[in-house]
Scaffold this active site. Sequence first.
Site, PDB file in Angstrom:
ATOM      1  N   GLU A 162      -7.012   3.338   1.745  1.00  0.00           N
ATOM      2  CA  GLU A 162      -7.717   4.149   0.758  1.00  0.00           C
ATOM      3  C   GLU A 162      -8.650   5.144   1.447  1.00  0.00           C
ATOM      4  O   GLU A 162      -8.797   6.291   1.004  1.00  0.00           O
ATOM      5  CB  GLU A 162      -8.519   3.250  -0.192  1.00  0.00           C
ATOM      6  CG  GLU A 162      -9.231   4.013  -1.293  1.00  0.00           C
ATOM      7  CD  GLU A 162     -10.058   3.113  -2.194  1.00  0.00           C
ATOM      8  OE1 GLU A 162     -10.707   3.652  -3.122  1.00  0.00           O
ATOM      9  OE2 GLU A 162     -10.063   1.878  -1.990  1.00  0.00           O
ATOM     10  N   GLU A 299     -10.208   7.346  -9.810  1.00  0.00           N
ATOM     11  CA  GLU A 299      -9.210   6.484  -9.166  1.00  0.00           C
ATOM     12  C   GLU A 299      -7.871   7.195  -9.353  1.00  0.00           C
ATOM     13  O   GLU A 299      -7.301   7.189 -10.445  1.00  0.00           O
ATOM     14  CB  GLU A 299      -9.197   5.100  -9.818  1.00  0.00           C
ATOM     15  CG  GLU A 299     -10.518   4.344  -9.758  1.00  0.00           C
ATOM     16  CD  GLU A 299     -10.766   3.687  -8.399  1.00  0.00           C
ATOM     17  OE1 GLU A 299      -9.913   3.814  -7.504  1.00  0.00           O
ATOM     18  OE2 GLU A 299     -11.828   3.051  -8.246  1.00  0.00           O
TER      19      GLU A 299
END
Length: 335
Positions: A162, A299
Amino acid sequence: MSYVGPDSQPPRPPRRFSGGPLTVTLAALVPTCLAGWLIYEATSGPGGSEPPRTLPSTSQSAQGSVSAVPSPSKPEKDDKGDEDDKGKGEEADAKPSTTKPPKSSSRPAASGPLKGKVVVVDPGHNLGNGKHTAEINRLVNVGTHRKECDTTGTSTNNGYSEAQFTLDVSRRLRTLLEKQGATVKFTQDGDPPWGPCVDERARIGNDAHADAVVSVHADGSAAGNRGFHVILPASVKSGDADTSKIVVPSRALGERIAGKFVSATGSAPSNYIGDGTGLDVRKDLGGLNLSTVPKVFIECGNMRDAKDEALVTSGAWRQKAAQGISDGIVSFLRG
């Protein structure tokens, strides 16, 4: 080394012969040979050794003998030059961005609709967090409670982290916003070894008096859960947290980003959070609780789902994601 040869042996005493021409001849030759021997001894040096030979000079030896040893060559670069090369290697490894600009960009803002506006971009997590677990596990006050300074974030099943994703999208986003005339500041640009902590990330946006702050993330939910969602601050007033002034503008920012993200990427809003709106309100995130300026999290997808993984690992799709976020910010700031 002494020279050894047939001429080095002293003559044997002459044999005596009686009478005859041969005797006369030999008698005449003996003094001559003896004189020659004495002359040789006088000119050949002590012990009858050969005069010392002169070795060729270094340059002659190097040209004419394979046994010549060349002098050590100087290094092509001094220490500084080597360090410069290391710096270049590090910049190549930091791609897609080829430079490491400071958090507060010194580049003059271009003319455009966002000239005079300040946007803080917060790339979620940090590539070095995993090596600094003690630091990131330290608890900090987020207003409603205490929580970890930061986390390592998630990754795809194939190991694309990430932190890599967020930094790449954020850099692409910065380029797009600067073309619109905005001044863009980062909370981290891959430069600190870990963090910063969530409270410091909020403080960076506050101190910049940002017109908008976006924290870029990707989720780590179960396979089959797909899509993006934008996280909005809840109304919180506890300790150092007071979101009362930013709840409404933050929602407006989040709604603009969600709408533009769909248009730019073709991705659908989350099928597991937000009831199909792509919006989620939370009061447990320090980065939102401690913000005094409009701020949202996005997100961009679920890294643990194979279909979303194919998107987040695509450079072309990450560019679309950056474009969607940029379009949403521009729409919000232009009213």
